[in-house]
Design a protein around this motif. Sequence first.
Motif, short mmCIF file in Angstrom:
data_model
loop_
_atom_site.label_atom_id
_atom_site.label_comp_id
_atom_site.label_asym_id
_atom_site.label_seq_id
_atom_site.Cartn_x
_atom_site.Cartn_y
_atom_site.Cartn_z
N GLU A 120 0.83 -1.22 0.00
CA GLU A 120 0.00 0.00 0.00
C GLU A 120 0.86 1.27 0.00
OE1 GLU A 120 -1.37 -1.64 3.63
OE2 GLU A 120 -1.10 0.22 4.73
N ASN A 121 2.13 1.13 0.34
CA ASN A 121 3.02 2.30 0.36
C ASN A 121 3.97 2.34 -0.83
OD1 ASN A 121 1.92 3.26 2.80
ND2 ASN A 121 3.17 1.79 3.94
N ILE A 122 3.61 1.64 -1.88
CA ILE A 122 4.52 1.51 -3.03
C ILE A 122 4.92 2.88 -3.60
CG2 ILE A 122 2.66 1.15 -4.74
CD1 ILE A 122 4.58 -0.83 -6.16
N ARG A 123 4.02 3.83 -3.54
CA ARG A 123 4.34 5.14 -4.12
C ARG A 123 5.35 5.91 -3.29
NH1 ARG A 123 1.83 5.92 -8.68
NH2 ARG A 123 2.64 8.03 -8.90
N LEU A 124 5.59 5.46 -2.07
CA LEU A 124 6.61 6.12 -1.24
C LEU A 124 7.98 5.51 -1.50
CD1 LEU A 124 4.62 6.28 2.12
CD2 LEU A 124 4.89 8.08 0.40
N LEU A 125 7.99 4.36 -2.16
CA LEU A 125 9.27 3.70 -2.45
C LEU A 125 9.84 4.22 -3.76
CD1 LEU A 125 8.20 0.07 -1.50
CD2 LEU A 125 10.04 1.36 -0.38
N ASP A 126 11.16 4.22 -3.84
CA ASP A 126 11.85 4.62 -5.06
C ASP A 126 11.35 3.79 -6.24
OD1 ASP A 126 14.74 5.98 -5.92
OD2 ASP A 126 14.26 4.15 -7.04
N GLU A 127 11.38 4.35 -7.43
CA GLU A 127 10.86 3.61 -8.59
C GLU A 127 11.69 2.37 -8.90
OE1 GLU A 127 11.16 6.68 -11.62
OE2 GLU A 127 12.81 5.55 -12.52
N ASN A 128 12.87 2.28 -8.32
CA ASN A 128 13.68 1.07 -8.52
C ASN A 128 13.74 0.20 -7.27
OD1 ASN A 128 14.45 1.24 -11.32
ND2 ASN A 128 15.67 3.03 -10.73
N VAL A 129 12.72 0.30 -6.44
CA VAL A 129 12.51 -0.71 -5.39
C VAL A 129 11.25 -1.47 -5.80
CG1 VAL A 129 11.98 -1.14 -2.98
CG2 VAL A 129 13.56 0.71 -3.58
N GLY A 130 11.41 -2.75 -6.07
CA GLY A 130 10.31 -3.54 -6.61
C GLY A 130 9.59 -4.36 -5.56
N ILE A 131 8.38 -4.77 -5.91
CA ILE A 131 7.61 -5.65 -5.02
C ILE A 131 7.18 -6.91 -5.78
CG2 ILE A 131 6.71 -3.69 -3.70
CD1 ILE A 131 3.93 -4.43 -5.12
N PHE A 132 7.15 -8.03 -5.07
CA PHE A 132 6.54 -9.24 -5.63
C PHE A 132 5.05 -8.96 -5.76
CE2 PHE A 132 10.41 -11.28 -4.24
CZ PHE A 132 10.59 -12.25 -5.20
N CYS A 133 4.51 -9.13 -6.95
CA CYS A 133 3.12 -8.77 -7.18
C CYS A 133 2.22 -9.99 -7.02
CB CYS A 133 2.96 -8.15 -8.56
SG CYS A 133 1.32 -7.48 -8.77
N ASP A 134 1.70 -10.16 -5.81
CA ASP A 134 0.82 -11.30 -5.55
C ASP A 134 -0.51 -11.14 -6.28
OD1 ASP A 134 0.27 -9.18 -3.86
OD2 ASP A 134 -0.35 -10.43 -2.17
N ASP A 135 -0.90 -9.91 -6.59
CA ASP A 135 -2.16 -9.70 -7.33
C ASP A 135 -2.07 -10.32 -8.72
OD1 ASP A 135 -3.77 -7.15 -5.78
OD2 ASP A 135 -1.65 -7.48 -5.34
N THR A 136 -0.95 -10.09 -9.39
CA THR A 136 -0.77 -10.70 -10.71
C THR A 136 -0.70 -12.22 -10.59
OG1 THR A 136 0.27 -8.79 -11.76
CG2 THR A 136 0.90 -10.96 -12.59
N ARG A 137 0.11 -12.68 -9.66
CA ARG A 137 0.26 -14.13 -9.44
C ARG A 137 -1.09 -14.80 -9.24
NH1 ARG A 137 2.37 -15.16 -3.61
NH2 ARG A 137 0.16 -14.76 -3.25
N ASP A 138 -1.90 -14.22 -8.35
CA ASP A 138 -3.19 -14.84 -8.02
C ASP A 138 -4.22 -14.65 -9.13
OD1 ASP A 138 -1.95 -15.56 -5.73
OD2 ASP A 138 -3.18 -14.36 -4.37
N ALA A 139 -4.13 -13.52 -9.84
CA ALA A 139 -5.09 -13.30 -10.93
C ALA A 139 -4.87 -14.33 -12.03
CB ALA A 139 -4.94 -11.89 -11.50
N ILE A 140 -3.65 -14.67 -12.31
CA ILE A 140 -3.36 -15.59 -13.41
C ILE A 140 -3.76 -17.03 -13.06
CG2 ILE A 140 -1.52 -16.65 -14.81
CD1 ILE A 140 -0.10 -13.91 -14.75
N LYS A 141 -3.30 -17.54 -11.94
CA LYS A 141 -3.50 -18.97 -11.66
C LYS A 141 -4.33 -19.26 -10.43
CE LYS A 141 0.16 -19.34 -8.48
NZ LYS A 141 1.07 -20.16 -7.73
N GLY A 142 -4.79 -18.21 -9.73
CA GLY A 142 -5.60 -18.43 -8.53
C GLY A 142 -4.78 -18.23 -7.26
N SER A 143 -5.46 -18.03 -6.16
CA SER A 143 -4.83 -17.70 -4.88
C SER A 143 -3.74 -18.70 -4.48
CB SER A 143 -5.90 -17.68 -3.79
OG SER A 143 -5.28 -17.62 -2.52
N ALA A 144 -2.62 -18.16 -4.03
CA ALA A 144 -1.54 -19.03 -3.57
C ALA A 144 -1.88 -19.63 -2.21
CB ALA A 144 -0.24 -18.23 -3.48
N LEU A 145 -2.67 -18.90 -1.44
CA LEU A 145 -2.97 -19.36 -0.08
C LEU A 145 -4.20 -20.26 -0.05
CD1 LEU A 145 -2.26 -15.98 1.76
CD2 LEU A 145 -0.69 -17.89 1.35
N LYS A 146 -5.22 -19.89 -0.80
CA LYS A 146 -6.41 -20.75 -0.91
C LYS A 146 -6.21 -21.64 -2.13
CE LYS A 146 -9.06 -17.14 1.29
NZ LYS A 146 -9.70 -15.85 1.02
#
Length: 666
Positions: free
Chosen positions: A387-413
């Motif tokens: 939720e604070n991604i906009r406070l991070l430098d543009e070259n600090v990346g995050i693992f995008c669980d939204d993409t991961r889960d949208a493509i193949k379904g929830s990793a946890l469920k």
Amino acid sequence: MNMKTALEWKRYYSTSEFKDNYIYEGDDLGVQCTTEGTVFRLWSPPAGRVTLNLYREGSGDDPFQSVSMKKENKGVWSWKCREELHGVYYDYMLEIDGKNVRSADPYAKACGMNGERSMAVNLRRTDPEGWDEDRSPEEAGERIIYELHVKEFSWDRSGGFPEKYRGKYKAFTCADTTLNNDGIHPTGIPYLQELGVTHVQIMPSYDYGSVDEAGEDTEFNWGYDPVNYNVPEGSYSMDPAHGEVRIREMKEMIQSLHSRGFGVIMDVVYNHTYSLDSWFQRTVPWYFYRVFDDGRISNGSACGNDVASEREMCAKFILDSVLYWTEEYHIDGFRFDLMGLLDVELMNRIRRELDRRYGKGVKLLFGEPWAADETAMEGEAIPALKENIRLLDENVGIFCDDTRDAIKGSALKTKLPGFINGADGLEEKILQSAGAWCMEDRDNAGKSEIQAKAPSQIITYVSAHDNQTLWDKLEETAPGEDLMRLNRMAAALYMTCQGTLFLLSGEEFARTKGGHDNSFNAPISLNRLDWKKAWKERPLVEYYKGLIALRSRLPGLYDKSAEASSRIFGVRKEGGVVCYMCDNRAAGVDTRWKTLLIIYNSKKRPEKISLPGTGWELLCNAQSSELWKEKITVSGSAVAEPQSVLILGCLRDALGETELGRRKAV
Ligand code: CA
């Protein structure tokens, strides 16, 4: 005796008296050992007395010398001598709060068996031959990250590694391994060269505590349990009892990977330590850990403790450690475990320091933008959460669980499907994934769930060491279906997204852990990379290989600038289909295809698309990702087969220069 409580310690560290007098800014903590002499420096403001013990061995024997350390300014204790004490082991006896406590050195650069004692090391004596000439590979085009565990990589006998190198750093120095030594089918490093990934991400390889370095070779753990942050793990070494050996061998691994064209990313776990009873805690009680106001120990890591990254000397430790690995070991990037437990200011500071030394964005920096539970971050610090991604430098990346889960379904469920395996209503998320979450979201009043600044902030992936493998997830969510087809679709989908691509080793050969979704301490026999399977499932490997090679020819997809998502236009999404065009032109890059047309069809029926203009070629379909090599012309319309990705490229700007120039308004 009146022992201080955790909160009393914390209050003391927060006083201006402490901050004014005990924040040390020097870059010489730990041991400096050269031919000129050896200096020991330890930061411990609360200690009333510190004794340095010197040993011949990494464990067992009594000290051959014990000396009183001198109290310097800022809570630093020191002792120096004119001898080069390379190979001498040491620890400290500190008197704190009326109690004697033994500790190794938090800043240790070398250690003995299981990291119990530190070792003085003249680092120049650990350099393999040619280390001065070791350079990171030149980068061009796209970075594709392949996640590997040292032991998993070479454990399986079919890999053809020398017996004594199995599970060790040394296996990475083998340049011509083949399946069961048949001399025909590459495994290991040459296999990865063929596959075409650019970066190898090594799972924890700092010294961790969960594997007994003197124990059986079959012991296995992922290693997310740091003991000595600045020392390589001993169980991957040929000789963990001699502290200099693991350092040289890890450098040899990195040197070998560099020389074969791979960048090396280190998986770092600064958010917690193996045990709360750590060198941090023994030398400066409670300074390095978070505690809630009611005295509860913060446990946002779900591993028993949270490191207080926002405390000045703790932030300094983490920054110093990252810089040490880059400078001494030539590491090319860092993957931060549970980055959401660290603070935004520290992540940006690390980014700035790396940029200053190596150039903007040159060293990769990304992490998991979440925590396992609530944490007691102090003061005004802001957690490096999604939720604070906009406070991070543009070259600090995050693992995008939204993409991961949208493509193949929830990793946890694990039972929940995603877009490719039958879930409805995910079209917008898939489109956002394609644009690395930098696009306007028309379904949600212009705001997408993640507000990335640029694709450089998004790590796009569908499998990692955590959770089920992609194959196991598909087996659970789509029983009886053509799983190879679904796997190919998943691969082609995420490999056409604009973020930085990442995959778990073996994803490309349908790696399975039998459905296990947390194999951190499961047997090596389950976790090991099965090189037989890498050849048995060769058609799938070829599909990945083709996609990776194609990706490097599509600057419209690997553009990491803030403007990248404006390349996407002509979007259509409805009932299981997402279709868009992408401007593939880039200054200074000679691209055959000026415009791309990409169709994600998750329906069980074909989807026909009419093609604007002429000059279209088929680049990738459900069966082959190497059609782009064959210059196959298509005109009028094209068909995306059921459950597949179709990629077309146009030799001309499909809509003509003028219209393409106006596309944002369309
Ligand atoms: Ca260890």
